[in-house]
Design an enzyme around this catalytic site. Structure first.
Site, short mmCIF file in Angstrom:
data_model
loop_
_atom_site.label_atom_id
_atom_site.label_comp_id
_atom_site.label_asym_id
_atom_site.label_seq_id
_atom_site.Cartn_x
_atom_site.Cartn_y
_atom_site.Cartn_z
CG ASP A 163 -1.66 1.22 1.49
OD1 ASP A 163 -2.37 1.65 0.57
OD2 ASP A 163 -1.55 1.79 2.60
CG ASP A 165 -1.64 7.91 0.71
OD1 ASP A 165 -0.62 8.59 0.63
OD2 ASP A 165 -2.55 7.94 -0.14
CD GLN A 282 -7.84 10.57 -4.15
OE1 GLN A 282 -7.70 9.36 -4.38
NE2 GLN A 282 -7.66 11.08 -2.95
NE ARG A 283 -12.66 9.73 -15.13
CZ ARG A 283 -13.01 10.00 -16.39
NH1 ARG A 283 -12.72 11.18 -16.91
NH2 ARG A 283 -13.65 9.11 -17.11
CE LYS A 284 -9.75 6.93 -5.43
NZ LYS A 284 -10.12 6.50 -4.06
CG ASP A 373 -2.15 2.20 6.52
OD1 ASP A 373 -2.54 1.85 5.37
OD2 ASP A 373 -2.46 3.28 7.03
#
Length: 439
Positions: A163, A165, A282-284, A373
């Site tokens: 991961d 962040d 955020q465009r995912k 996390d």
């Protein structure tokens, strides 16, 4: 670089545009320095000057003692917390300054320069408990040494899937300026190149605009692989590979149209700050994630509510019959607009499977380390454990006891699990291993 474009009448605050431009130009310098060190093992002292000047800029009179910087746009002034941006610059300035001095000395190898710079010692100065930090670094180093030992795998190096962040990068109050420091990129890049057969970052955020490819200091076609949207989109071999299983074409079109609509309202005076609030926009692949509040609750509740109402209104314009899009309240800090999908819900475990297939590799071969996390990272670990129960390993950051127990149970052996309190513990351990075992 010139970060000082403010007019005299706005000296008490900085525009959003100039704030982002200043940090993004500095990030380009980070990428340049990282790439040069990865290629040559050396940098010059004049390349570090930008880190000092940007740090001074971020610490000027527009930033308070508790790291709140005054920002303005189109008549609206607001404060944002830039503690992460400042700390990253401080660490980079100290580390790169020392690196430039040591690497300028004749016949000084990269490994020796890194050792003399003492990155673990530098990072320990930024924590509350140095003794605990040093203990965790020693434990993480031992864990990683076992991971990269190929004596039991026929010389096959491990896979490292992580991961981003909270795991390899500290959390930042603004996604748009969640910039990876150079020291982190350098040790990640060298560790991955020397000791893994693939080192892959699998994040929930997008690849671009902004995304992980914009925010990292690593070369995007270098030793570390990057994905976005829970592994639905990967950057491999210099191109974007998308896994849009279960996403109807009409839904993808609707998300694109909504993104254009939201770009309009973010340029209206009342909502301009939401471009920098938490997740921003955020465009995912299958959704939009929108920040509506900061962790410090700096956005007035009524303004946040009006923003959410404006988003709902734009959703209705694009999808008046609610056929393709659905608004979900994920947390007090963000909302998501998702495409109605068919079939099972995609998770990070599916992202791991997509990566392995694209690489023509296998989780059954060698050792596999999964780093994370939160509970959203557990599907990656489960996927690896299902495929390779004897050789799976877990490195998790700052998690609660219940999740620790769950992770240990999945792995099935406490010796193959390591829990640390911050990403810098892993960075320090990477640095020690590189210094001691790469010649």
């Amino acid at each position: 670089m010139n970060c000082e474009k403010e007019s005299q009448m706005t000296i008490a605050s900085q525009s959003i545009e100039d704030f982002k431009e200043c940090l993004y130009q500095m990030q380009e310098a980070r990428k340049s320095v990282t790439n040069e060190i990865l290629e040559t093992g050396h940098i010059k002292a004049d390349q570090v000057q930008i880190f000092k000047s940007t740090l001074e800029e971020m610490n000027d009179e527009r930033t308070s003692k508790n790291h709140i910087r005054d920002i303005h746009s189109r008549g609206t002034t607001f404060g944002i917390n830039i503690q992460d941006e400042i700390k990253g610059l401080q660490k980079d300035h100290h580390f790169l300054d020392a690196f430039a001095v040591e690497s300028d000395k004749e016949n000084n190898s990269f490994a020796n320069v890194l050792k003399l710079c003492d990155l673990p010692g530098l990072l320990s100065k930024f924590v509350d408990d140095e003794i605990r930090f040093e203990k965790e670094v020693a434990e993480c180093k031992a864990f990683l040494m076992d991971l990269i030992d190929t004596s039991t795998t026929g010389g096959i190096k491990p896979l490292f899937i992580t991961d981003w962040d909270g795991t390899m990068k500290d959390y930042c109050s603004q996604y748009a300026t969640n910039l990876q420091p150079a020291y982190s990129a350098i040790v990640m890049g060298v560790f991955s190149r020397l000791f893994t057969r693939a080192f892959a970052v699998l994040t929930a955020g997008p690849l671009r605009h902004p995304g992980i490819l914009d925010l990292t200091a690593l070369p995007i076609n270098g030793p570390v692989l990057f994905s976005g949207s829970w592994g639905r989109e990967w950057w491999l071999g210099g191109r974007r590979i998308v896994h849009d299983d279960g996403i109807p074409e009409e839904g993808s079109v609707a998300i694109g149209q909504l993104c254009e609509q939201l770009d309009e309202i973010l340029h209206e005076g009342e909502f301009v700050q939401f471009a920098l609030v938490g997740s921003g926009v955020q465009r995912k692949v299958d959704r939009l994630t929108l920040g509506v509040q900061t962790v410090f609750k700096q956005v007035p509740e009524d303004l946040s509510a009006r923003y959410i109402d404006a988003v709902r209104e734009r959703i209705h314009r694009v999808d008046p019959n609610s056929q393709y899009l659905v608004l979900e309240n994920c947390s007090p800090l963000e909302i998501e607009v998702c495409v109605h999908s068919s079939g099972a819900v995609w998770n990070k475990g599916d992202g791991v499977a997509a990566l392995v297939e694209s690489l023509h590799d296998s989780l059954k071969v060698g050792k596999v380390c999964v780093a994370g996390d939160t509970a959203s990272d557990v599907p990656m670990l489960k996927k690896a454990a299902d495929e390779n129960p004897e050789n799976v390993r877990a490195l998790f950051v700052n998690i609660n006891k219940q999740l620790q127990e769950n992770i240990t149970n999945i792995v099935g052996d406490a010796k193959r699990v390591c829990f640390i309190s911050s990403p810098d513990v892993a960075h320090a351990a990477f640095a020690q291993i590189i210094s001691e075992f790469s010649g």
